[in-house]
Structure formats: structure tokens, C-alpha cells
Design a protein around this motif. Sequence first.
Motif, PDB file in Angstrom:
ATOM      1  N   PRO A   1     -15.803 -12.228  -9.308  1.00  0.00           N
ATOM      2  CA  PRO A   1     -14.459 -12.823  -9.290  1.00  0.00           C
ATOM      3  C   PRO A   1     -14.007 -13.346 -10.646  1.00  0.00           C
ATOM      4  CG  PRO A   1     -16.052 -14.334  -8.321  1.00  0.00           C
ATOM      5  CD  PRO A   1     -16.768 -13.033  -8.526  1.00  0.00           C
ATOM      6  N   ASP A   2     -14.936 -13.704 -11.516  1.00  0.00           N
ATOM      7  CA  ASP A   2     -14.581 -14.257 -12.818  1.00  0.00           C
ATOM      8  C   ASP A   2     -14.696 -13.227 -13.939  1.00  0.00           C
ATOM      9  OD1 ASP A   2     -14.193 -16.806 -11.646  1.00  0.00           O
ATOM     10  OD2 ASP A   2     -16.355 -17.158 -11.702  1.00  0.00           O
ATOM     11  N   HIS A   3     -14.922 -11.969 -13.591  1.00  0.00           N
ATOM     12  CA  HIS A   3     -15.057 -10.900 -14.564  1.00  0.00           C
ATOM     13  C   HIS A   3     -13.800 -10.042 -14.571  1.00  0.00           C
ATOM     14  CE1 HIS A   3     -19.118 -12.149 -13.727  1.00  0.00           C
ATOM     15  NE2 HIS A   3     -19.677 -11.259 -14.513  1.00  0.00           N
ATOM     16  N   HIS A   4     -13.644  -9.258 -15.621  1.00  0.00           N
ATOM     17  CA  HIS A   4     -12.709  -8.150 -15.588  1.00  0.00           C
ATOM     18  C   HIS A   4     -13.490  -6.918 -15.128  1.00  0.00           C
ATOM     19  CE1 HIS A   4      -9.757 -10.058 -18.702  1.00  0.00           C
ATOM     20  NE2 HIS A   4      -9.533 -10.471 -17.468  1.00  0.00           N
ATOM     21  N   VAL A   5     -13.085  -6.357 -14.015  1.00  0.00           N
ATOM     22  CA  VAL A   5     -13.729  -5.154 -13.494  1.00  0.00           C
ATOM     23  C   VAL A   5     -12.880  -3.962 -13.914  1.00  0.00           C
ATOM     24  CG1 VAL A   5     -14.518  -3.924 -11.443  1.00  0.00           C
ATOM     25  CG2 VAL A   5     -14.684  -6.428 -11.541  1.00  0.00           C
ATOM     26  N   TYR A   6     -13.377  -3.190 -14.875  1.00  0.00           N
ATOM     27  CA  TYR A   6     -12.694  -1.994 -15.354  1.00  0.00           C
ATOM     28  C   TYR A   6     -13.192  -0.786 -14.563  1.00  0.00           C
ATOM     29  CZ  TYR A   6     -10.884  -4.252 -19.612  1.00  0.00           C
ATOM     30  OH  TYR A   6     -10.220  -5.045 -20.505  1.00  0.00           O
ATOM     31  N   TYR A   7     -12.291  -0.084 -13.913  1.00  0.00           N
ATOM     32  CA  TYR A   7     -12.661   1.196 -13.301  1.00  0.00           C
ATOM     33  C   TYR A   7     -12.794   2.233 -14.407  1.00  0.00           C
ATOM     34  CZ  TYR A   7     -12.188   5.670 -10.894  1.00  0.00           C
ATOM     35  OH  TYR A   7     -12.377   6.962 -10.466  1.00  0.00           O
ATOM     36  N   ALA A   8     -13.942   2.907 -14.488  1.00  0.00           N
ATOM     37  CA  ALA A   8     -14.182   3.914 -15.521  1.00  0.00           C
ATOM     38  C   ALA A   8     -13.502   5.218 -15.130  1.00  0.00           C
ATOM     39  CB  ALA A   8     -15.677   4.129 -15.715  1.00  0.00           C
ATOM     40  N   GLY A   9     -12.339   5.460 -15.722  1.00  0.00           N
ATOM     41  CA  GLY A   9     -11.502   6.580 -15.308  1.00  0.00           C
ATOM     42  C   GLY A   9     -12.123   7.942 -15.482  1.00  0.00           C
ATOM     43  N   LYS A  10     -13.111   8.073 -16.390  1.00  0.00           N
ATOM     44  CA  LYS A  10     -13.704   9.388 -16.597  1.00  0.00           C
ATOM     45  C   LYS A  10     -14.390   9.901 -15.337  1.00  0.00           C
ATOM     46  CE  LYS A  10     -18.170   7.806 -18.431  1.00  0.00           C
ATOM     47  NZ  LYS A  10     -19.156   7.962 -19.520  1.00  0.00           N
ATOM     48  N   ALA A  11     -14.778   9.010 -14.418  1.00  0.00           N
ATOM     49  CA  ALA A  11     -15.413   9.450 -13.178  1.00  0.00           C
ATOM     50  C   ALA A  11     -14.476  10.351 -12.378  1.00  0.00           C
ATOM     51  CB  ALA A  11     -15.842   8.246 -12.342  1.00  0.00           C
ATOM     52  N   PHE A  12     -13.251   9.901 -12.191  1.00  0.00           N
ATOM     53  CA  PHE A  12     -12.182  10.711 -11.602  1.00  0.00           C
ATOM     54  C   PHE A  12     -10.881   9.964 -11.779  1.00  0.00           C
ATOM     55  CE2 PHE A  12      -9.449  11.628  -7.816  1.00  0.00           C
ATOM     56  CZ  PHE A  12      -8.977  12.835  -8.306  1.00  0.00           C
ATOM     57  N   LEU A  13      -9.898  10.643 -12.315  1.00  0.00           N
ATOM     58  CA  LEU A  13      -8.622  10.000 -12.592  1.00  0.00           C
ATOM     59  C   LEU A  13      -7.471  10.903 -12.196  1.00  0.00           C
ATOM     60  CD1 LEU A  13      -7.785   7.261 -13.898  1.00  0.00           C
ATOM     61  CD2 LEU A  13      -7.295   8.543 -15.974  1.00  0.00           C
TER      62      LEU A  13
END
Length: 461
Positions: A85-97
Motif C-alpha cells: 500500500p505504501d509502494h508504487h506498483v509499476y506494471y511491467a508493460g513488456k509482459a503484455f501491453l
Amino acid sequence: MRAHEAGALHGDITSPQPGWLRAPEDVNALVPQLWPCGVERAADGALAVGGLGVRELAEQFGTPAYVLDEGDLRARCRDFRAAFPDHHVYYAGKAFLCRAIVRVIAEEGLYLDVCTGGELAVALSAGMPPERIGFHGNNKSISELTRAVETGVGRIIVDSFDEIERLTAIARERGVRQAVLIRVTVGVEAHTHEFIATAHEDQKFGFSLAGGAAFEAALRIIDEDVLDLRGLHSHIGSQIFDTSGFEVSARRVLDLQAQIRDARGVELPELDLGGGFGIAYTTQDDPASPYDLAKRLNKIVDSECAAHELGVPHLSIEPGRAIVGPAVFTLYEVGTVKDVDGLRTYVSVDGGMSDNIRTALYGASYSATVASRASTAAPILARVVGKHCESGDIVVKDEFLPADVQPGDLLAVPGTGAYCRSMASNYNHVPRPPVVAVRDGQARVIVRRETEDDLLALDVG
């Protein structure tokens, strides 16, 4: 049990290791950790996802097709948000975008990691707020960097001295104080395939820690005072189950952070630990939950910061595969079934290495099940192969399928959300499959199937 890791059947392929052979009734079983949460066997024995049967999906959209359980995808986004909850969760787009994925992760409150100008274009076209985008890449062009700065990308992860020089010039010319992180190669072996282990020293990514390049990069940025150095970044690989690598990485990166503080009096406010969290492709994989990951990673960082008398920086992580990988399965139709002298049964499907190169590229292991019906036949050891003109065109190396598997059956391969559509090709001039999202009994195409006209459109000769 599902198919096992590469090499488990090395030698006598007719004699699986003890425990692999299933009782006939198990051939219909779905192992929950391998499948999206919305997948089940319906009363008629066929798979259903989000309330829709796979036979209906195949009839409407054709095969092969990537089938996305949107409810599962959103649930995984929420699990990571809740666990961190206190982090920035970046979705790694290279997986599928694609644009639909961008909108989902934006709606679920995640950030987005891109690594090319093309991925950035998709993100911006889908309305992702640029301040929630992180831009990776070991060889970003001047035009890519310029676009990132001018559109207000939140973080650029710098990867070389050449890039620092280019980005500094762009930012100075525009009077912008661009926020950056330094990618540090920490020399950690991530216990994964050579090509997806990214933190050992002998590779193309980032600034070497052992050689002093990462420290020098930090001092250059601080002394130039054009770019805003927000923190350090480390990514140790992909498909990782053991958090001990993150512990070593965090220790080394925070030691560097302490060196920077001591040299320039600057305590960097951010730390990005990267991603690479593993998922279950077979029953041999045992991934940690987001909550377990959060507990372990926070403990590691808190301990190391205390040891170095550092304030705990704001943390970021970059899950990609762990969010989208299990949310998708690929649906194929069986075309031929061939017994090769009693050694192995080859089950050929209407896709292959053009829609999933990972088996050929990495020796990746997958599972499979007959999806259009249940079976009472005994299990046989099979190899699921594609239609391409390559002997290495293998989708699933070893799997127990029912002995009555036959042409016309639908076959489903779970865990194909990450890197399958992203790395898909037109090898043998095969059009790439569609991505079909299913939610609450409704299906929609979010990436359409390519056609022969698409293939010919670029051929101007």
C-alpha cells in the motif's frame, strides 16, 4: 500433476519419474494455481471462463486465441496494491501491453513501466497519466528521450553515461528538471535462465556496482544539477521464487546509497527493487503471494537501512508476469495426433512458436489440458507441438493428456499472459492470434486477429 521442468524426462521418455503418472480421473483436474480464478470445468466437461464456455469462444473468435480473464487480472492488480500500500506498483508493460490493459491498470491504481517509444505511445494513447510512467531501456534514442521529457514522464531510469549526457542536454534545453533513477547492476545471480538473469555484471543493462560506474553516474548527475536524481534501481532477473537474491541486491544498492550520502550529503528518497516475481507454469512451481513478497522485501529494506543509518526510501516494485501471466490461457484446436513408434504421442495444434516462442527460446515449461470435454481415458505422455516448419516448434514439452485426444479437440495452455503475445511473430507468415477479454459472461476482442491482408500490407515489393 502437470508437465514438469526441462530435463525431467531426460533419458527414457517412456518412464516418467515416480509420482508423475496420474490416475485416469485426474486427467480432467485443473490445478488452481495454474489457471485464472474464473476458469472451471462446466457440467458438460468443457472449460468455461468468466461464465462463457471455450467452445462458444472458439466458435465466435476462432483458434488459436489468447483468452484473458479480466476479473482475474483486476484481482491480481488489487492484491499487489493491497500488499504494497505504501509502494508504487509499476506494471511491467513488456509482459503484455495494449490499450485495454493500460486502462485496466490505470483504473486499478497501478503505475506503468515501459521500455521503448512504442510502448510509451500505447500508454499515452490509452490515457495513462504520464507522471505515472517509468521509462526503461538500455539504448533509448534521442527522439524517445525527448518525447518522454516533453510529455512529462514521471521517471526515466538511466542506463548509461551516454544516456545521462543526452538526457541532460534535452532537459537543460527545455528548462525541465527531469526525475531519474540509476539502474545498478549488482552482480546477483537470480537462479534463472541466462537470458533473463539481468543483474550479473557481464550483460548490457545498467551501471556496474563492482566497477564503480554506478557511483560515478550518481556523482555526475548530482554535480551537474540538471536532472533530479530520485534514487537507485535494481532488477535481478525474471521468474524468481527465492527472495534471497533480493536481499543481497538490496544490501548492495543501499550500501551504494550510503556511499552517495557520505560523498555528497544527499540521501536519495526512492528505491526501486524491480520485478521478476515468478508464477506457476507447472505443479513444480511454488510462487509466493504478493503479501508474502511484501513482508519479505520490507523486512530486507528496513534491516539494511537501519544498518546503514539511512531513512527508509519510498519503495517501488515492477510486477508484470505476476499480474498478467496467470490471467491468460491460449486456446488451440488439435489438428493431428501422431504416435511415434510407441516412444511419444505428438499432438499438433493450430498455433505454435509464432504465438509462444518461450519454450523454444528459454526451454520454458508449460501445462495443457483438453478443454472441450472431459475424458475417462487413461493418461498418455504427450508433446504438444505447433504447425511451423521447425522441429523445435514445441508448445508443451511433456504433458499427460487423455489417450483419446483427437483432431477437433480444443486444448488450453495456461499461464500465457506474459511475453507470449508480446513476443509473437509472423514466422511462416502465420497471422498472430487475437486477445479476447472475458468478464461477467461477456467477451470482447481487445487485440484483433491479424489477417493475410495485414501480412501483405507491409510488403511493398
